[in-house]
Design an enzyme around this catalytic site. Sequence first.
Site, PDB file in Angstrom:
ATOM      1  N   SER A 187      10.381  -8.316   2.519  1.00 24.96           N
ATOM      2  CA  SER A 187      10.250  -6.933   2.997  1.00 24.96           C
ATOM      3  C   SER A 187       9.536  -6.048   1.989  1.00 24.96           C
ATOM      4  CB  SER A 187      11.621  -6.334   3.284  1.00 24.96           C
ATOM      5  OG  SER A 187      11.449  -5.004   3.737  1.00 24.96           O
ATOM      6  N   HIS A 219      17.911  -6.392   8.736  1.00 28.02           N
ATOM      7  CA  HIS A 219      17.208  -5.357   7.955  1.00 28.02           C
ATOM      8  C   HIS A 219      16.238  -4.614   8.867  1.00 28.02           C
ATOM      9  CE1 HIS A 219      13.467  -4.076   5.959  1.00 28.02           C
ATOM     10  NE2 HIS A 219      14.185  -3.813   4.867  1.00 28.02           N
ATOM     11  N   ASN A 220      15.476  -5.361   9.658  1.00 30.83           N
ATOM     12  CA  ASN A 220      14.493  -4.723  10.527  1.00 30.83           C
ATOM     13  C   ASN A 220      15.158  -3.922  11.644  1.00 30.83           C
ATOM     14  OD1 ASN A 220      12.712  -6.133   8.912  1.00 30.83           O
ATOM     15  ND2 ASN A 220      11.327  -6.588  10.581  1.00 30.83           N
ATOM     16  N   GLU A 245      15.914  -0.827  10.080  1.00 26.13           N
ATOM     17  CA  GLU A 245      14.616  -0.137   9.907  1.00 26.13           C
ATOM     18  C   GLU A 245      14.223   0.593  11.199  1.00 26.13           C
ATOM     19  OE1 GLU A 245      11.381  -2.634   8.201  1.00 26.13           O
ATOM     20  OE2 GLU A 245      10.216  -2.081   9.961  1.00 26.13           O
TER      21      GLU A 245
END
Length: 469
Positions: free
Chosen positions: A130, A187-188, A191
């Site tokens: 990332s 994580h995304n 995000e």
Amino acid sequence: MTQAHIGVIGVGTMGSALALNFAEKGQNVALWNLELDMVDRLVASAGDLSARLQRCESLADLVTALPVPRTIVLMIPAGTPVDQTIAALRPLLSAGDTIIDGGNSDFRDTMIRTKTLEDAGLCYLGIGVSGGAEGARRGPSMMVGGTRSSYSHVAPILEAIAARYEGDPCVAHLGSDGAGHFVKTVHNGIEYADMQMIAEVYGMMRDGAGLAASDIAPVFRGWNRGLLESYLIEVTGEVLATKDPQTGEDMVDLIADQAGQKGTGRWTVIEAVRMGQVAGIIEAAVGARVMSAQKSTRERASTILVPAGTDTMIPVSEHDLQSALIVGRILSYAQGFEILAAGSTKFNWLLDFARIAEIWRAGCIIRSAMLDDIATTFRSQRLAGHLALSDHFIPMLTTHIAGLRRVVSAAALKGLPTPALAAALSWFDMIRQERGTSDLIQAQRDYFGAHSFERVDAEGSHHGPWHAG
Ligand code: 6PG
């Protein structure tokens, strides 16, 4: 160039940046790409680092250029290209060689690939990388999945290129096979949620308060010096302050309002639902991207689904908007970590949530000051079962919830969409409702399907007198 140390396949934006990062840290990098002219362009533009870059004519050349045991990093689009490249590489490799997939692969694919390749004597690591191009070049955050012994071969190289938070490299072995790509997927998802909530608050200022982008920019810049300090708030301030060189207008006003997505946010929601987890804020963000792409339907609806909300907006202060983002961010992180916990149990990864928060503190897209608090909270193990119920976050939530309430209420009355912020507020109000409304759901289920229910005043399983008369 003398002997290469590491191979990189795929020199698109991320692959090129990572190759230069390796080179800068003293690695000689053998490079191959389907379109070889891209390798030429990279080498030509690499300046002093070009001495450490070696163009290979073919996959076989790349393999030959590397010492045994070899380390080869795939920086290519997820899905079929990864399978095809692995299939082409396999006959060229020897036992003990390591393939690293540094793309945004589906962790379920990574689980299958790991098993197949490890059974064949190769080492395989699925690494979530990332930080975008800048992160890959200057120091990404890297979430590693695979066997610990496979990781030990490459740990020093990865630690050398990783972002650092107060000296601590933002890379960690998180678990077996798909663990790294699973954590990257979540994580995304976070995000997506963070970006959507920021966009909703921007919409309140643009469409609710009538502010120009260049007037909104300083607000975000100010917030970046407080509790919301983070890469995405910083990026937002920069983007909103940028002028189009051709017209001199605020750049953002000239960008079509249709968001792209490559799938990782959607995967987070799919996995959360599969595991019976709540991902309402992330789901709202994914849904908002889908609706943003339905431009022609929105254009038609904008003229026929009237009236809109009230002409004037009930007052919402800058502080309220900031509070809304603070609560939304805490709760979207909390939802993300709940999904990670469910995945850890389901796939037996034994994820270390504190370490995940630590390696997200620098390099990655969701890096923020709050992640340091989250890491400390997980380390202290005073969680009370849920991040949102931890000693650290309770006072923050209770202080800022009123702002979120005002923002969502004002948006609803004015007719401005705030799906992610509203999802955050609904989660907050549901989790704190000691007696919810599922009594009625249970009654309905029992009425039409005799599914039974528990009574609050008696043990056992019961039916209602629905059809008695
Ligand atoms: C990162 C990002 C990155 C992702 C882009 C675009 O952590 O560096 O998550 O991996 O590919 O942000 O993703 P979407 O196209 O799905 O928005």
